[in-house]
Motif scaffolding. Structure first.
Motif, PDB file in Angstrom:
ATOM      1  N   UNK A  10      -3.935  13.537   2.667  1.00 10.10           N
ATOM      2  CA  UNK A  10      -3.361  13.098   1.400  1.00 10.10           C
ATOM      3  C   UNK A  10      -4.095  11.859   0.888  1.00 10.10           C
ATOM      4  N   UNK A  11      -4.054  11.697  -0.438  1.00 11.75           N
ATOM      5  CA  UNK A  11      -4.573  10.476  -1.046  1.00 11.75           C
ATOM      6  C   UNK A  11      -3.548   9.358  -0.854  1.00 11.75           C
ATOM      7  N   UNK A  12      -3.914   8.160  -1.222  1.00  8.34           N
ATOM      8  CA  UNK A  12      -3.007   7.026  -1.067  1.00  8.34           C
ATOM      9  C   UNK A  12      -1.763   7.182  -1.945  1.00  8.34           C
ATOM     10  N   UNK A  13      -1.930   7.700  -3.164  1.00 11.24           N
ATOM     11  CA  UNK A  13      -0.805   7.900  -4.070  1.00 11.24           C
ATOM     12  C   UNK A  13       0.161   8.951  -3.524  1.00 11.24           C
ATOM     13  N   UNK A  14      -0.374  10.050  -3.004  1.00 11.74           N
ATOM     14  CA  UNK A  14       0.471  11.099  -2.442  1.00 11.74           C
ATOM     15  C   UNK A  14       1.166  10.627  -1.168  1.00 11.74           C
ATOM     16  N   UNK A  15       0.500   9.808  -0.394  1.00 15.96           N
ATOM     17  CA  UNK A  15       1.110   9.270   0.830  1.00 15.96           C
ATOM     18  C   UNK A  15       2.281   8.362   0.477  1.00 15.96           C
ATOM     19  N   UNK A  16       2.138   7.532  -0.570  1.00 19.43           N
ATOM     20  CA  UNK A  16       3.245   6.666  -1.010  1.00 19.43           C
ATOM     21  C   UNK A  16       4.440   7.510  -1.456  1.00 19.43           C
ATOM     22  N   UNK A  17       4.171   8.609  -2.146  1.00 17.04           N
ATOM     23  CA  UNK A  17       5.263   9.496  -2.571  1.00 17.04           C
ATOM     24  C   UNK A  17       5.964  10.114  -1.368  1.00 17.04           C
ATOM     25  N   UNK A  18       5.190  10.535  -0.378  1.00 16.54           N
ATOM     26  CA  UNK A  18       5.781  11.156   0.813  1.00 16.54           C
ATOM     27  C   UNK A  18       6.592  10.139   1.611  1.00 16.54           C
ATOM     28  N   UNK A  19       6.154   8.885   1.642  1.00 15.20           N
ATOM     29  CA  UNK A  19       6.919   7.832   2.326  1.00 15.20           C
ATOM     30  C   UNK A  19       8.233   7.594   1.605  1.00 15.20           C
ATOM     31  N   UNK A  20       8.203   7.585   0.272  1.00 16.66           N
ATOM     32  CA  UNK A  20       9.422   7.408  -0.489  1.00 16.66           C
ATOM     33  C   UNK A  20      10.396   8.568  -0.243  1.00 16.66           C
TER      34      UNK A  20
END
Length: 129
Positions: free
Chosen positions: A114-124
């Motif tokens: 995942x990209x950094x943006x997608x990883x932040x979404x998955x963490x949320x």
């Protein structure tokens, strides 16, 4: 003080390009066989200086002996030898910076990148659960 040379320096010694009495500029040398702080003039025969090719250079005949106050010139990539010790200094140019990627290993043995943006979404999403 005796010195232990690595393989490339030993080849130079055998070829006559490195000889006793030659002035050398040395970076990153190590000590072998020492037990504690000792003066170089009082060192035993069991202590030796470990020299490697990437940190050993010929010095100018008029250079003073002792510690160098000036940093040496950086090594070009064509001069760096593999398996010849640490490289004291070189110049690197950064041409591109790649984005950070995150890799998640799944329980079935697969993985997801995942990209950094997608990883932040998955963490949320994970935190909301």
């Amino acid at each position: 003080m005796d010195a232990v040379l690595d393989v490339p320096l030993s080849k130079l010694l055998a070829a006559g390009k490195l000889f006793v009495g030659q002035k050398l500029r040395i970076w990153g040398a190590g000590l072998c066989g020492w037990l504690g702080p000792v003066s170089p003039l009082e060192v035993s025969r069991t202590v030796s200086l470990l020299l490697h090719m990437n940190g050993t250079y010929r010095a100018h005949w008029a250079d003073r002996l002792g510690f160098c106050k000036v940093v040496g010139s950086p090594l070009a990539f064509r001069c760096i030898k593999s398996n010849a010790g640490l490289v004291p200094q070189t110049i690197v140019g950064v041409t591109r910076i790649y984005p950070v990627l995150y890799k998640e290993r799944l329980s079935n043995g697969g993985s997801i990148v995942r990209s950094e943006r997608m990883e932040c979404r998955m963490v949320q999403v994970y935190d909301q659960r």
